[in-house]
Motif scaffolding. Structure first.
Motif, PDB file in Angstrom:
ATOM      1  N   LEU A  18       0.823  -1.215   0.154  1.00 23.80           N
ATOM      2  CA  LEU A  18      -0.068   0.127  -0.131  1.00 23.80           C
ATOM      3  C   LEU A  18       0.867   1.187   0.034  1.00 23.80           C
ATOM      4  CD1 LEU A  18      -3.186   0.847   0.400  1.00 23.80           C
ATOM      5  CD2 LEU A  18      -2.592   0.815   2.740  1.00 23.80           C
ATOM      6  N   VAL A 105      -0.904   7.562  14.016  1.00 24.24           N
ATOM      7  CA  VAL A 105      -1.467   6.312  14.412  1.00 24.24           C
ATOM      8  C   VAL A 105      -2.441   5.829  13.188  1.00 24.24           C
ATOM      9  CG1 VAL A 105      -3.194   5.005  15.789  1.00 24.24           C
ATOM     10  CG2 VAL A 105      -1.799   6.942  16.645  1.00 24.24           C
ATOM     11  N   LYS A 106      -2.032   4.556  12.436  1.00 21.53           N
ATOM     12  CA  LYS A 106      -2.541   3.967  11.295  1.00 21.53           C
ATOM     13  C   LYS A 106      -4.233   4.056  11.053  1.00 21.53           C
ATOM     14  CE  LYS A 106       1.055   0.516  10.678  1.00 21.53           C
ATOM     15  NZ  LYS A 106       1.391  -0.747  11.161  1.00 21.53           N
ATOM     16  N   THR A 107      -4.844   3.941  12.215  1.00 22.13           N
ATOM     17  CA  THR A 107      -6.196   3.923  11.906  1.00 22.13           C
ATOM     18  C   THR A 107      -6.844   5.251  11.890  1.00 22.13           C
ATOM     19  OG1 THR A 107      -6.219   3.565  14.347  1.00 22.13           O
ATOM     20  CG2 THR A 107      -6.914   1.555  13.125  1.00 22.13           C
ATOM     21  N   GLU A 108      -6.229   6.407  12.474  1.00 19.50           N
ATOM     22  CA  GLU A 108      -6.494   7.661  12.377  1.00 19.50           C
ATOM     23  C   GLU A 108      -5.860   8.576  11.218  1.00 19.50           C
ATOM     24  OE1 GLU A 108      -5.280   8.797  16.272  1.00 19.50           O
ATOM     25  OE2 GLU A 108      -6.608   7.409  17.022  1.00 19.50           O
ATOM     26  N   PHE A 109      -5.249   7.850  10.218  1.00 20.22           N
ATOM     27  CA  PHE A 109      -4.464   8.338   9.264  1.00 20.22           C
ATOM     28  C   PHE A 109      -4.934   8.016   8.109  1.00 20.22           C
ATOM     29  CE2 PHE A 109      -0.736   8.349   6.393  1.00 20.22           C
ATOM     30  CZ  PHE A 109      -0.416   9.743   6.425  1.00 20.22           C
ATOM     31  N   SER A 110      -5.182   9.077   7.021  1.00 18.00           N
ATOM     32  CA  SER A 110      -5.409   8.477   5.519  1.00 18.00           C
ATOM     33  C   SER A 110      -4.403   8.256   4.521  1.00 18.00           C
ATOM     34  CB  SER A 110      -6.512   9.603   5.076  1.00 18.00           C
ATOM     35  OG  SER A 110      -6.596   9.385   3.883  1.00 18.00           O
ATOM     36  N   ILE A 111      -4.341   7.253   4.078  1.00 19.12           N
ATOM     37  CA  ILE A 111      -3.099   6.943   3.432  1.00 19.12           C
ATOM     38  C   ILE A 111      -2.937   8.096   2.059  1.00 19.12           C
ATOM     39  CG2 ILE A 111      -4.559   5.147   1.748  1.00 19.12           C
ATOM     40  CD1 ILE A 111      -0.774   4.838   2.450  1.00 19.12           C
ATOM     41  N   ASN A 112      -4.078   8.493   1.824  1.00 20.36           N
ATOM     42  CA  ASN A 112      -3.970   9.480   0.901  1.00 20.36           C
ATOM     43  C   ASN A 112      -3.168  10.703   1.150  1.00 20.36           C
ATOM     44  OD1 ASN A 112      -5.603   7.850  -1.323  1.00 20.36           O
ATOM     45  ND2 ASN A 112      -7.239   8.634  -0.193  1.00 20.36           N
TER      46      ASN A 112
END
Lengths: 128, 237
Positions: A18, A105-112
């Motif tokens: 990803l 924190v991965k769950t609070e961050f957008s990959i975009n």
């Protein structure tokens, strides 16, 4: 034209794909390591301009890797962005205290938002 | 004395175990979230409106799972007095607008009119913006989910004395006198709301109270059975 050399230290192969795909599409040169040992080996072969670091890793933890990077004169200036699922204040304080440029924190961050964030920290480190 | 220290150790172990389990659950969820976000961004090609609709469904459900895991972890931290806040200067009015925007789709799907009432521009406040937004989202989602058909939800933010006051008013079921006493209790859910949203845990308001009190604020509600409720919190400047 390549925008910057990025090393991803992450043991989840789905996340490696990803992050790699997202950053490669934006013109970054991306490599990945799934453990601390592999990461340090890759860093000694070719110094990255920025590192994305997970914390829960096999053998050496992300904190240990970060400490080692900040102790070496060759690697201490490489900006390190922590991308993890550990979101407790103690972890965040520890990560930033060890010298991470950012803690996400991965769950609070957008990959975009990743390419813009990487660009921002690359620019910051170049203008230092 | 011995029992008390054993209880402390058990509590610590439970918090640690919950933390590890939460981490294990969060890992695949953050991966799913990332993959869907990339698909929806159009990086891998244009999607049909129907494909986008399906993927948004995956994203919404993933966000719900992430919120459940977060609630479980928050509960364990509150129980062990380990709920920490990361306070930074932030804009409450910006968070209010974001929170309403986040729920516009759900409101539409539930045939509910969600609107912004008075939203005053207030000075920046030192707070944990993520946690405060979590409380707002809890109020708004409860107001939408436990509303009547074609119900209304109005969200407001005003200055009252030395406090910022956020309120969320609905035209929903209202809360019975019996329920009022337990509404902020851990794992409590009113009998009438369970059939409406079977998957709830009854942790949202328990966590909201802990977050607001830890932030130095107050939390309260007014409600009349059959007419609706208004949940509010205040934060000091």
């Amino acid at each position: 034209m390549k925008k910057g050399k990025i090393l991803i230290i992450e043991d989840d192969r789905f996340l490696i794909k990803l992050y790699s795909d997202k950053l490669s599409r934006e013109g970054f040169k991306v490599r990945a390591a799934i453990s601390g040992e592999e990461a340090l080996h890759k860093i000694s072969a070719e110094k990255p301009e920025l590192i994305l670091l997970d914390l829960v890793l096999p053998q050496k933890s992300g904190f240990e890797i970060l400490s080692e990077l900040k102790l070496s004169s060759r690697t201490k200036d490489i900006p390190v962005i922590i991308l993890t699922n550990l979101g407790q204040e103690t972890d965040i304080k520890k990560g930033l205290g060890l010298g991470a440029a950012a803690y996400l924190v991965k769950t609070e961050f957008s990959i975009n938002k990743l390419p813009a964030l990487v660009k921002e920290h690359l620019l910051k480190s170049k203008t230092k | 004395m011995k029992n008390k220290s054993k209880q402390k150790i058990d509590e610590y172990k439970l918090t640690e175990a919950t933390s590890v389990i939460s981490h294990q659950l969060k890992s695949p969820l953050s991966t799913i979230k990332g993959y869907v976000e990339v698909l929806l961004s159009g990086d891998l090609g244009k999607l049909t409106p129907e494909q986008k609709k399906y993927l948004r469904g995956v994203l919404t459900n993933t966000a719900q799972m992430i919120a459940l895991v977060r609630d479980l972890l928050d509960m364990a931290r509150i129980e062990a007095s380990q709920l920490y806040l990361q306070k930074k200067s932030s804009s409450l009015s910006k968070i209010v607008r974001e929170a309403v925007k986040d729920f516009s789709l759900l409101a539409k799907a539930k045939n509910c009119e969600l609107s912004l009432g008075a939203v005053e521009k207030l000075p920046l406040l030192k707070m944990d913006a993520i946690k405060i937004k979590q409380v707002m989202l809890n109020f708004i989602s409860n107001a939408i989910l436990y509303n009547k058909r074609k119900g209304k939800v109005v969200v407001s933010l005003v200055k009252k004395g030395k406090n910022a006051v956020f309120c969320c008013k609905d035209t929903g079921l209202g809360i019975t006198e019996k329920e009022k006493k337990k509404i902020f209790s851990k794992l409590y859910r009113g009998k009438r709301v369970i059939p409406m949203v079977p998957e709830g845990l009854g942790l949202g308001l328990f966590i909201a109270k802990a977050i607001i009190e830890k932030s130095g604020g107050k939390i309260w509600f007014e409600s009349k059975e059959g007419e609706g409720s208004e949940f509010c919190f205040s934060l000091p400047f």
